[in-house]
Write a protein that holds these residues in place. Structure first.
Motif, mmCIF file in Angstrom:
data_model
loop_
_atom_site.group_PDB
_atom_site.id
_atom_site.type_symbol
_atom_site.label_atom_id
_atom_site.label_comp_id
_atom_site.label_asym_id
_atom_site.label_seq_id
_atom_site.Cartn_x
_atom_site.Cartn_y
_atom_site.Cartn_z
ATOM 1 N N ARG A 45 81.650 101.420 3.735
ATOM 2 C CA ARG A 45 80.571 102.153 3.090
ATOM 3 C C ARG A 45 79.505 101.158 2.624
ATOM 4 O O ARG A 45 79.824 100.114 2.050
ATOM 5 C CB ARG A 45 81.109 102.953 1.908
ATOM 6 C CG ARG A 45 80.118 103.924 1.317
ATOM 7 C CD ARG A 45 80.753 104.795 0.261
ATOM 8 N NE ARG A 45 81.827 105.644 0.798
ATOM 9 C CZ ARG A 45 82.412 106.615 0.095
ATOM 10 N NH1 ARG A 45 82.048 106.855 -1.148
ATOM 11 N NH2 ARG A 45 83.378 107.335 0.654
ATOM 12 N N GLU A 46 78.244 101.517 2.873
ATOM 13 C CA GLU A 46 77.155 100.624 2.514
ATOM 14 C C GLU A 46 76.074 101.366 1.737
ATOM 15 O O GLU A 46 75.887 102.569 1.889
ATOM 16 C CB GLU A 46 76.529 100.006 3.769
ATOM 17 C CG GLU A 46 75.897 101.000 4.712
ATOM 18 C CD GLU A 46 75.218 100.338 5.913
ATOM 19 O OE1 GLU A 46 75.313 99.116 6.072
ATOM 20 O OE2 GLU A 46 74.578 101.077 6.683
ATOM 21 N N LEU A 47 75.366 100.594 0.922
ATOM 22 C CA LEU A 47 74.271 101.157 0.151
ATOM 23 C C LEU A 47 73.109 101.491 1.068
ATOM 24 O O LEU A 47 72.769 100.712 1.965
ATOM 25 C CB LEU A 47 73.829 100.156 -0.918
ATOM 26 C CG LEU A 47 72.669 100.565 -1.823
ATOM 27 C CD1 LEU A 47 72.889 99.991 -3.219
ATOM 28 C CD2 LEU A 47 71.332 100.072 -1.273
ATOM 29 N N VAL A 48 72.504 102.660 0.819
ATOM 30 C CA VAL A 48 71.285 103.041 1.525
ATOM 31 C C VAL A 48 70.086 102.901 0.586
ATOM 32 O O VAL A 48 69.126 102.203 0.890
ATOM 33 C CB VAL A 48 71.369 104.478 2.052
ATOM 34 C CG1 VAL A 48 70.059 104.889 2.705
ATOM 35 C CG2 VAL A 48 72.540 104.627 3.025
ATOM 36 N N ALA A 61 67.784 96.887 3.671
ATOM 37 C CA ALA A 61 66.749 96.355 4.553
ATOM 38 C C ALA A 61 66.610 97.199 5.818
ATOM 39 O O ALA A 61 65.515 97.363 6.357
ATOM 40 C CB ALA A 61 67.076 94.910 4.913
ATOM 41 N N SER A 62 67.711 97.760 6.271
ATOM 42 C CA SER A 62 67.708 98.509 7.526
ATOM 43 C C SER A 62 66.961 99.841 7.433
ATOM 44 O O SER A 62 66.609 100.420 8.465
ATOM 45 C CB SER A 62 69.142 98.765 7.979
ATOM 46 O OG SER A 62 69.857 99.495 6.997
ATOM 47 N N VAL A 63 66.724 100.336 6.225
ATOM 48 C CA VAL A 63 66.060 101.635 6.084
ATOM 49 C C VAL A 63 64.700 101.524 5.393
ATOM 50 O O VAL A 63 63.967 102.517 5.320
ATOM 51 C CB VAL A 63 66.938 102.641 5.307
ATOM 52 C CG1 VAL A 63 68.316 102.739 5.946
ATOM 53 C CG2 VAL A 63 67.046 102.276 3.831
ATOM 54 N N LYS A 64 64.366 100.348 4.902
ATOM 55 C CA LYS A 64 63.118 100.176 4.168
ATOM 56 C C LYS A 64 61.944 100.527 5.062
ATOM 57 O O LYS A 64 61.866 100.094 6.214
ATOM 58 C CB LYS A 64 63.013 98.734 3.660
ATOM 59 C CG LYS A 64 62.005 98.532 2.557
ATOM 60 C CD LYS A 64 62.129 97.127 1.979
ATOM 61 C CE LYS A 64 63.421 96.938 1.217
ATOM 62 N NZ LYS A 64 63.489 95.625 0.526
ATOM 63 N N GLY A 65 61.044 101.341 4.519
ATOM 64 C CA GLY A 65 59.880 101.771 5.289
ATOM 65 C C GLY A 65 60.103 103.058 6.059
ATOM 66 O O GLY A 65 59.136 103.666 6.539
ATOM 67 N N ARG A 66 61.361 103.465 6.199
ATOM 68 C CA ARG A 66 61.667 104.703 6.920
ATOM 69 C C ARG A 66 62.232 105.778 5.996
ATOM 70 O O ARG A 66 62.008 106.960 6.202
ATOM 71 C CB ARG A 66 62.673 104.435 8.033
ATOM 72 C CG ARG A 66 62.201 103.454 9.083
ATOM 73 C CD ARG A 66 63.171 103.360 10.259
ATOM 74 N NE ARG A 66 64.488 102.869 9.857
ATOM 75 C CZ ARG A 66 65.615 103.554 10.037
ATOM 76 N NH1 ARG A 66 65.591 104.749 10.586
ATOM 77 N NH2 ARG A 66 66.777 103.026 9.661
ATOM 78 N N LEU A 83 64.318 108.369 12.389
ATOM 79 C CA LEU A 83 65.757 108.145 12.451
ATOM 80 C C LEU A 83 66.163 107.487 13.762
ATOM 81 O O LEU A 83 65.583 107.756 14.822
ATOM 82 C CB LEU A 83 66.501 109.451 12.253
ATOM 83 C CG LEU A 83 66.578 109.929 10.794
ATOM 84 C CD1 LEU A 83 66.883 111.408 10.706
ATOM 85 C CD2 LEU A 83 67.619 109.116 10.039
ATOM 86 N N LYS A 84 67.179 106.638 13.660
ATOM 87 C CA LYS A 84 67.708 105.908 14.801
ATOM 88 C C LYS A 84 69.182 106.264 15.000
ATOM 89 O O LYS A 84 69.856 106.655 14.042
ATOM 90 C CB LYS A 84 67.589 104.407 14.553
ATOM 91 C CG LYS A 84 66.189 103.922 14.240
ATOM 92 C CD LYS A 84 66.197 102.435 13.893
ATOM 93 C CE LYS A 84 64.808 101.945 13.548
ATOM 94 N NZ LYS A 84 64.807 100.488 13.199
ATOM 95 N N PRO A 85 69.689 106.106 16.207
ATOM 96 C CA PRO A 85 71.122 106.383 16.424
ATOM 97 C C PRO A 85 72.032 105.596 15.470
ATOM 98 O O PRO A 85 73.081 106.106 15.057
ATOM 99 C CB PRO A 85 71.341 105.967 17.879
ATOM 100 C CG PRO A 85 70.018 106.209 18.523
ATOM 101 C CD PRO A 85 69.006 105.835 17.469
#
Length: 113
Positions: A45-48, A61-66, A83-85
């Protein structure tokens, strides 16, 4: 007792958008922070994103800006765009409340390529 009820997950094509909601109810004295975490199959589990009572936000970092997290009283939202797969996961709501740390039951988000 505190309950967190999530809604808004589903199936969407890559590039699409979804909005998750999480409503907290029960014996709530004060919510210090709310957030969203996710867990993909076979991964931890990771923080979003999180938002504090003072409206400070933090994003992976992977969701910043989206993705955009927001809050209205005891409800937290996560607007997910582009959104990405790799965003496919079970998304969990979290609330850090005076007296405890609480989790929702999770809502599935699936992004098809």
């Amino acid at each position: 007792q505190v309950q967190l009820v999530e809604s808004g997950g589903g199936l969407v094509q890559a590039g699409g958008s979804l909005r998750l909601s999480c409503a907290a109810s029960g014996s709530i004295f004060r919510i210090n922070a709310m957030g969203w975490y996710r867990q993909a199959p076979g991964k931890r589990r990771e923080l979003v994103a999180t938002i504090t009572s003072g409206s400070s936000t933090n994003y992976a970092a992977s969701v910043k800006g989206r993705f955009t997290i927001s809050r209205d009283k005891n409800t937290v939202y996560l607007q997910m765009n582009s959104l990405k797969p790799e965003d496919t996961a079970v998304y969990y709501c979290n609330a850090l409340i005076v007296g405890g740390n609480y989790w929702g039951q999770g809502t599935q988000v699936t992004v098809s390529s």
